[in-house]
Design a protein around this motif. Structure first.
Motif, PDB file in Angstrom:
ATOM      1  N   LEU A 106      -8.349  19.720   5.496  1.00  0.00           N
ATOM      2  CA  LEU A 106      -8.040  18.509   4.750  1.00  0.00           C
ATOM      3  C   LEU A 106      -9.246  18.091   3.907  1.00  0.00           C
ATOM      4  CD1 LEU A 106      -6.135  18.557   7.337  1.00  0.00           C
ATOM      5  CD2 LEU A 106      -5.930  16.100   6.997  1.00  0.00           C
ATOM      6  N   TYR A 107     -10.434  18.096   4.535  1.00  0.00           N
ATOM      7  CA  TYR A 107     -11.684  17.784   3.857  1.00  0.00           C
ATOM      8  C   TYR A 107     -12.732  18.800   4.305  1.00  0.00           C
ATOM      9  CZ  TYR A 107     -10.406  13.030   2.265  1.00  0.00           C
ATOM     10  OH  TYR A 107      -9.838  11.953   1.636  1.00  0.00           O
ATOM     11  N   SER A 108     -13.645  19.111   3.409  1.00  0.00           N
ATOM     12  CA  SER A 108     -14.800  19.935   3.758  1.00  0.00           C
ATOM     13  C   SER A 108     -15.972  19.440   2.913  1.00  0.00           C
ATOM     14  CB  SER A 108     -14.518  21.420   3.492  1.00  0.00           C
ATOM     15  OG  SER A 108     -14.388  21.676   2.108  1.00  0.00           O
ATOM     16  N   PRO A 109     -17.191  19.885   3.202  1.00  0.00           N
ATOM     17  CA  PRO A 109     -18.348  19.353   2.461  1.00  0.00           C
ATOM     18  C   PRO A 109     -18.223  19.438   0.948  1.00  0.00           C
ATOM     19  CG  PRO A 109     -19.106  20.499   4.405  1.00  0.00           C
ATOM     20  CD  PRO A 109     -17.625  20.735   4.327  1.00  0.00           C
ATOM     21  N   ARG A 110     -17.597  20.482   0.430  1.00  0.00           N
ATOM     22  CA  ARG A 110     -17.511  20.650  -1.023  1.00  0.00           C
ATOM     23  C   ARG A 110     -16.130  20.377  -1.596  1.00  0.00           C
ATOM     24  NH1 ARG A 110     -22.391  19.843  -2.938  1.00  0.00           N
ATOM     25  NH2 ARG A 110     -23.974  21.209  -2.000  1.00  0.00           N
ATOM     26  N   HIS A 111     -15.132  20.205  -0.735  1.00  0.00           N
ATOM     27  CA  HIS A 111     -13.775  19.978  -1.223  1.00  0.00           C
ATOM     28  C   HIS A 111     -13.182  18.791  -0.475  1.00  0.00           C
ATOM     29  CE1 HIS A 111     -14.552  24.241  -2.260  1.00  0.00           C
ATOM     30  NE2 HIS A 111     -13.829  23.959  -3.325  1.00  0.00           N
ATOM     31  N   PHE A 112     -13.182  17.649  -1.120  1.00  0.00           N
ATOM     32  CA  PHE A 112     -12.647  16.442  -0.526  1.00  0.00           C
ATOM     33  C   PHE A 112     -12.178  15.529  -1.644  1.00  0.00           C
ATOM     34  CE2 PHE A 112     -17.083  15.691  -1.436  1.00  0.00           C
ATOM     35  CZ  PHE A 112     -17.144  14.372  -1.873  1.00  0.00           C
ATOM     36  N   ARG A 113     -11.520  14.463  -1.283  1.00  0.00           N
ATOM     37  CA  ARG A 113     -11.056  13.493  -2.268  1.00  0.00           C
ATOM     38  C   ARG A 113     -11.623  12.122  -1.917  1.00  0.00           C
ATOM     39  NH1 ARG A 113      -4.750  14.177  -1.212  1.00  0.00           N
ATOM     40  NH2 ARG A 113      -5.428  16.254  -0.605  1.00  0.00           N
ATOM     41  N   PHE A 133      -2.889   9.321   2.119  1.00  0.00           N
ATOM     42  CA  PHE A 133      -4.164   9.179   1.414  1.00  0.00           C
ATOM     43  C   PHE A 133      -4.110   7.960   0.504  1.00  0.00           C
ATOM     44  CE2 PHE A 133      -3.815  13.617   2.540  1.00  0.00           C
ATOM     45  CZ  PHE A 133      -5.086  13.922   3.010  1.00  0.00           C
ATOM     46  N   LEU A 134      -5.051   7.037   0.732  1.00  0.00           N
ATOM     47  CA  LEU A 134      -5.188   5.845  -0.102  1.00  0.00           C
ATOM     48  C   LEU A 134      -6.455   6.007  -0.934  1.00  0.00           C
ATOM     49  CD1 LEU A 134      -3.733   4.995   2.681  1.00  0.00           C
ATOM     50  CD2 LEU A 134      -4.192   2.662   1.944  1.00  0.00           C
ATOM     51  N   PRO A 135      -6.332   6.236  -2.243  1.00  0.00           N
ATOM     52  CA  PRO A 135      -7.513   6.465  -3.076  1.00  0.00           C
ATOM     53  C   PRO A 135      -8.406   5.244  -3.176  1.00  0.00           C
ATOM     54  CG  PRO A 135      -5.557   6.292  -4.428  1.00  0.00           C
ATOM     55  CD  PRO A 135      -5.085   6.329  -3.014  1.00  0.00           C
ATOM     56  N   GLN A 136      -9.636   5.477  -3.558  1.00  0.00           N
ATOM     57  CA  GLN A 136     -10.652   4.421  -3.564  1.00  0.00           C
ATOM     58  C   GLN A 136     -10.230   3.210  -4.380  1.00  0.00           C
ATOM     59  OE1 GLN A 136     -14.893   5.463  -3.986  1.00  0.00           O
ATOM     60  NE2 GLN A 136     -14.966   4.061  -5.730  1.00  0.00           N
ATOM     61  N   ALA A 170       0.828  -1.205   0.000  1.00  0.00           N
ATOM     62  CA  ALA A 170       0.000   0.000   0.000  1.00  0.00           C
ATOM     63  C   ALA A 170       0.865   1.258   0.000  1.00  0.00           C
ATOM     64  CB  ALA A 170      -0.927  -0.004   1.204  1.00  0.00           C
ATOM     65  N   ALA A 171       1.915   1.275   0.843  1.00  0.00           N
ATOM     66  CA  ALA A 171       2.768   2.455   0.950  1.00  0.00           C
ATOM     67  C   ALA A 171       3.572   2.708  -0.319  1.00  0.00           C
ATOM     68  CB  ALA A 171       3.704   2.307   2.148  1.00  0.00           C
ATOM     69  N   GLU A 172       4.006   1.632  -0.983  1.00  0.00           N
ATOM     70  CA  GLU A 172       4.832   1.773  -2.178  1.00  0.00           C
ATOM     71  C   GLU A 172       4.029   2.112  -3.425  1.00  0.00           C
ATOM     72  OE1 GLU A 172       6.928  -1.898  -2.444  1.00  0.00           O
ATOM     73  OE2 GLU A 172       8.548  -1.231  -1.108  1.00  0.00           O
ATOM     74  N   ASP A 173       2.725   1.870  -3.363  1.00  0.00           N
ATOM     75  CA  ASP A 173       1.911   2.158  -4.541  1.00  0.00           C
ATOM     76  C   ASP A 173       1.966   3.656  -4.849  1.00  0.00           C
ATOM     77  OD1 ASP A 173      -0.663   2.820  -6.067  1.00  0.00           O
ATOM     78  OD2 ASP A 173      -0.710   0.618  -6.014  1.00  0.00           O
ATOM     79  N   PRO A 174       2.246   4.033  -6.100  1.00  0.00           N
ATOM     80  CA  PRO A 174       2.356   5.451  -6.444  1.00  0.00           C
ATOM     81  C   PRO A 174       1.067   6.241  -6.235  1.00  0.00           C
ATOM     82  CG  PRO A 174       2.378   4.081  -8.416  1.00  0.00           C
ATOM     83  CD  PRO A 174       2.525   3.152  -7.253  1.00  0.00           C
ATOM     84  N   LEU A 180      -8.006   6.917  11.323  1.00  0.00           N
ATOM     85  CA  LEU A 180      -8.469   6.988   9.945  1.00  0.00           C
ATOM     86  C   LEU A 180      -9.533   8.062   9.765  1.00  0.00           C
ATOM     87  CD1 LEU A 180      -8.980   3.158   9.282  1.00  0.00           C
ATOM     88  CD2 LEU A 180      -6.923   4.502   8.869  1.00  0.00           C
ATOM     89  N   PHE A 181      -9.662   8.539   8.528  1.00  0.00           N
ATOM     90  CA  PHE A 181     -10.746   9.443   8.171  1.00  0.00           C
ATOM     91  C   PHE A 181     -11.043   9.275   6.687  1.00  0.00           C
ATOM     92  CE2 PHE A 181      -6.813  11.836   7.561  1.00  0.00           C
ATOM     93  CZ  PHE A 181      -6.986  12.427   6.322  1.00  0.00           C
ATOM     94  N   GLY A 182     -12.198   9.786   6.279  1.00  0.00           N
ATOM     95  CA  GLY A 182     -12.525   9.785   4.862  1.00  0.00           C
ATOM     96  C   GLY A 182     -13.286   8.579   4.365  1.00  0.00           C
ATOM     97  N   ALA A 183     -13.624   7.627   5.259  1.00  0.00           N
ATOM     98  CA  ALA A 183     -14.349   6.439   4.789  1.00  0.00           C
ATOM     99  C   ALA A 183     -15.679   6.816   4.152  1.00  0.00           C
ATOM    100  CB  ALA A 183     -14.563   5.466   5.951  1.00  0.00           C
ATOM    101  N   ALA A 184     -16.297   7.892   4.649  1.00  0.00           N
ATOM    102  CA  ALA A 184     -17.595   8.311   4.108  1.00  0.00           C
ATOM    103  C   ALA A 184     -17.475   8.887   2.705  1.00  0.00           C
ATOM    104  CB  ALA A 184     -18.243   9.336   5.034  1.00  0.00           C
ATOM    105  N   ALA A 185     -16.252   9.100   2.228  1.00  0.00           N
ATOM    106  CA  ALA A 185     -16.060   9.625   0.869  1.00  0.00           C
ATOM    107  C   ALA A 185     -15.940   8.514  -0.165  1.00  0.00           C
ATOM    108  CB  ALA A 185     -14.811  10.503   0.818  1.00  0.00           C
ATOM    109  N   LEU A 186     -15.871   7.264   0.302  1.00  0.00           N
ATOM    110  CA  LEU A 186     -15.634   6.143  -0.616  1.00  0.00           C
ATOM    111  C   LEU A 186     -16.924   5.412  -0.979  1.00  0.00           C
ATOM    112  CD1 LEU A 186     -12.472   4.487   0.977  1.00  0.00           C
ATOM    113  CD2 LEU A 186     -12.590   6.365  -0.665  1.00  0.00           C
ATOM    114  N   PHE A 187     -16.928   4.839  -2.160  1.00  0.00           N
ATOM    115  CA  PHE A 187     -17.949   3.889  -2.615  1.00  0.00           C
ATOM    116  C   PHE A 187     -19.366   4.460  -2.614  1.00  0.00           C
ATOM    117  CE2 PHE A 187     -14.536   1.280  -0.584  1.00  0.00           C
ATOM    118  CZ  PHE A 187     -13.996   0.806  -1.765  1.00  0.00           C
ATOM    119  N   HIS A 188     -19.500   5.695  -2.986  1.00  0.00           N
ATOM    120  CA  HIS A 188     -20.825   6.278  -3.222  1.00  0.00           C
ATOM    121  C   HIS A 188     -20.663   7.407  -4.232  1.00  0.00           C
ATOM    122  CE1 HIS A 188     -20.211  10.065  -1.045  1.00  0.00           C
ATOM    123  NE2 HIS A 188     -19.578   9.366  -0.146  1.00  0.00           N
ATOM    124  N   SER A 189     -21.781   7.891  -4.762  1.00  0.00           N
ATOM    125  CA  SER A 189     -21.723   8.888  -5.842  1.00  0.00           C
ATOM    126  C   SER A 189     -22.058  10.304  -5.375  1.00  0.00           C
ATOM    127  CB  SER A 189     -22.699   8.488  -6.961  1.00  0.00           C
ATOM    128  OG  SER A 189     -24.027   8.390  -6.447  1.00  0.00           O
TER     129      SER A 189
END
Length: 220
Positions: free
Chosen positions: A47-54, A109-112, A30-34, A82-91
């Motif tokens: 880091l995250y806000s309602p309109r600006h997140f990854r 940061f580990l992208p979806q 995971a760490a070595e993945d670009p 951890l944080f950001g789980a609510a940003a994954l796997f939904h539209s």
């Protein structure tokens, strides 16, 4: 890349709820993945806000991050959380909370798409991720219960019971605690005085000792 990671950061990543008990090779993968990045943020940066997140799962590596929803302080995150789980796997194009660097901090940061691949490679990581999501549901339910508990004394008692589960001593800034409980500082101080007079707690400066859990539970 792994060359950018310090040894203690890799150890911290391996010790997170997500990677606990998994093959060490998976952590390094995971760490070595670009696609996995490490970023630093100055105090006060969002880091995250309602309109600006990854759409990435984040891990705090250094410093602390405050999580808020409106004026309510939901929690504070430290290294290994951890944080950001609510940003994954939904539209949805909205994130529900704001994450602000309380101190200068570093986060990974580990992208979806990377998270999805890792989940497919490890059943242990799948169990950890499901367990993490379940824990977040219980945490938010407790927060809702705390907000709907009538009166500052009830809110403070519930907060102390939940936060004191790991020990009998707490420390918290009164201003921040009042925001978390959505009560005025005057109401908070009165609640402290009532609980202290009843022998349920004892204050020693910013330190707070829990003396009578049953007494706190009686005020819910």
């Amino acid at each position: 890349m792994a060359a950018d990671w310090r040894g203690e950061e890799l150890s911290l990543l391996a010790g997170t709820f997500l990677f606990r008990g998994t093959d060490p090779a998976l952590v390094r993968r995971a760490a070595e993945d670009p696609r996995c990045t490490r970023e630093t943020f100055p105090k006060g940066a969002r880091l995250y806000s309602p309109r600006h997140f990854r759409r990435s799962l984040g891990v705090v590596l250094e410093g602390t991050v405050r999580v808020t929803k409106g004026r309510l302080v939901v929690s504070a995150l430290g290294p290994g959380e951890l944080f950001g789980a609510a940003a994954l796997f939904h539209s949805r194009d909205r994130y529900e909370t704001t994450l602000t660097a309380r101190t200068p901090c570093t986060a990974a940061f580990l992208p979806q798409d990377l998270v999805e691949e890792l989940l497919g490679e490890s059943r242990a990581l799948c169990r950890n991720y499901i367990g993490y999501l379940s824990d977040r549901i219980h945490f938010l339910n407790r927060r809702i219960e705390g907000l709907t508990t009538p009166g500052a004394v009830g809110k403070l008692s519930r907060y102390l019971l939940e936060e004191g589960r790991r020990g009998g001593e707490l420390s918290c800034c009164a201003t921040e605690l009042a925001r978390r409980l959505d009560v005025s500082r005057a109401s908070l101080y009165r609640a402290f005085e009532e609980l202290e007079a009843a022998g349920a707690i004892r204050r020693e400066g910013k330190r707070l000792l829990l003396l009578d859990r049953e007494g706190l539970e009686a005020r819910l």
